[in-house]
Design a protein around this motif. Structure first.
Motif, PDB file in Angstrom:
ATOM      1  N   TYR A   1       0.833  -1.204   0.000  1.00  0.00           N
ATOM      2  CA  TYR A   1       0.000   0.000   0.000  1.00  0.00           C
ATOM      3  C   TYR A   1       0.868   1.255   0.000  1.00  0.00           C
ATOM      4  CZ  TYR A   1      -3.785   3.171   1.338  1.00  0.00           C
ATOM      5  OH  TYR A   1      -4.704   4.189   1.361  1.00  0.00           O
TER       6      TYR A   1
ATOM      7  N   ASN B   1       1.035   3.953  -2.974  1.00  0.00           N
ATOM      8  CA  ASN B   1       0.678   5.333  -2.636  1.00  0.00           C
ATOM      9  C   ASN B   1       1.788   6.297  -3.053  1.00  0.00           C
ATOM     10  OD1 ASN B   1      -1.013   7.365  -1.318  1.00  0.00           O
ATOM     11  ND2 ASN B   1       0.620   7.443   0.218  1.00  0.00           N
TER      12      ASN B   1
ATOM     13  N   HIS C   1       1.607   6.968  -6.635  1.00  0.00           N
ATOM     14  CA  HIS C   1       0.329   7.555  -7.039  1.00  0.00           C
ATOM     15  C   HIS C   1      -0.476   6.598  -7.921  1.00  0.00           C
ATOM     16  CE1 HIS C   1       1.759  11.374  -5.421  1.00  0.00           C
ATOM     17  NE2 HIS C   1       2.862  11.242  -6.152  1.00  0.00           N
TER      18      HIS C   1
ATOM     19  N   LEU D   1      -2.611   4.214  -6.334  1.00  0.00           N
ATOM     20  CA  LEU D   1      -3.789   3.754  -5.612  1.00  0.00           C
ATOM     21  C   LEU D   1      -5.057   4.219  -6.321  1.00  0.00           C
ATOM     22  CD1 LEU D   1      -2.862   4.296  -1.861  1.00  0.00           C
ATOM     23  CD2 LEU D   1      -3.081   2.129  -3.080  1.00  0.00           C
TER      24      LEU D   1
ATOM     25  N   TYR E   1      -6.839  -1.794  -2.432  1.00  0.00           N
ATOM     26  CA  TYR E   1      -6.223  -0.769  -3.276  1.00  0.00           C
ATOM     27  C   TYR E   1      -7.213   0.026  -4.111  1.00  0.00           C
ATOM     28  CZ  TYR E   1      -2.060  -3.536  -2.152  1.00  0.00           C
ATOM     29  OH  TYR E   1      -1.064  -4.205  -1.493  1.00  0.00           O
TER      30      TYR E   1
END
Length: 302
Positions: free
Chosen positions: A151, A155, A158, A160, A239
């Motif tokens: 995760y 993240n 960029h 997600l 996600y």
């Protein structure tokens, strides 16, 4: 003595008959337990709203009483399938999301896992055994262990709440490499050496020898990968937040709370691609798994 021998033979035949009978009964019970949910699913997809409410209202609608089951609907109808296929655009959106997700992962695995497995099976390079042990470690780790780190990485990139959040981690999965490595390592060394003597380079050997002889293993990872990511729940749930990106695995539970009959029909339709792929490629899957059995310590040439 002959009479005693005859009695002994008859007793032995009876015991063998009892064993076969018990084995047959146990097999039938296991078979019934496996197909029972599927039969209930088909039966429910052919029921009307009233009949479903009577049988499963305690489960889906919070009604009082107990849930029941019925092998054959009292009033069979195809209304649920008509409603699903002609008046459920959200279902088709989720269907295409699942298809794009699975196709993207399989394409990525073909581009990454196949060359990586060939390298582990056929080449020598520094740190090969250490890297192979890391691959084995990642195979053993469940998604729940790597969920937080994955995760954070997605993240930071960029990614997600995009399709790439599910496709990229699946494309670089280590399980296909683990399966294919043994398949490629089983290719006789004399074959590749003969190709080298004839002047073939590494790429030509890979494309003309490795890929044709490794087809069973390649088909097996494609079938297993499709079944895994067609039914994936945890990855998209973690996600993906946008409703328009959610696959069937997340859409069907929501559908069951509002359209019970259509949810039964949707479950049947969702099963069809996986069933067709499995049965059409069952022989290749069995051969690929048989060829990939065992641990070779990072390749026979290592």
């Amino acid at each position: 003595m002959q009479e005693n021998g005859t009695r002994s033979a008859e007793g032995k035949r009876r015991r063998e008959g009892y064993k076969r009978g018990i084995l047959w009964i146990v097999t039938v019970l296991f078979l019934f337990a496996m197909i029972f949910p599927f039969v209930i699913l088909i039966s429910g997809s052919l029921m009307g709203k009233q009949e479903l409410s009577e049988l499963y209202g305690a489960v889906f609608s919070g009604q009082s009483g107990q849930a029941g089951f019925r092998f054959f609907p009292m009033y069979p109808t195809l209304r649920a399938y008509v409603r699903l296929l002609l008046d459920s655009p959200e279902y088709f959106t989720a269907f295409w999301n699942s298809l794009i997700q699975a196709a993207g992962v399989l394409t990525g695995q073909l581009l990454t896992a196949v060359p990586a497995a060939w390298a582990f099976a056929q080449f020598r390079f520094p740190g090969k055994r250490v890297l192979w042990m890391l691959y084995l470690l990642l195979v053993l780790l469940p998604f729940q262990v790597t969920m937080v780190s994955g995760y954070l990485v997605l993240n930071a990139l960029h990614l997600l709440d995009t399709r790439w959040a599910v496709i990229l981690p699946g494309a670089f999965s280590t399980l296909p490499v683990f399966i294919l490595q043994k398949t490629f390592a089983g290719i006789p060394k004399e074959v590749t050496e003969a190709a080298q003597i004839d002047g073939a380079g590494p790429l030509r050997i890979f494309f003309t020898i490795g890929l044709p002889l490794g087809k069973p293993g390649i088909f097996s990872i494609l079938i297993l990968g499709f079944l895994e990511y067609w039914n994936a729940i945890e990855q998209p749930m973690t996600y993906l937040k946008a409703e328009e990106l959610r696959p069937l695995s997340l859409y069907l539970p929501q559908m069951a709370n509002t359209e019970t009959a259509a949810a039964f029909a949707a479950s049947i339709v969702t099963l069809l691609p996986a069933l067709l792929l499995f049965f059409s490629g069952q022989d290749s899957l069995e051969r690929g798994i048989a060829m990939s059995g065992g641990y070779s310590g990072g390749g026979e040439n290592g």
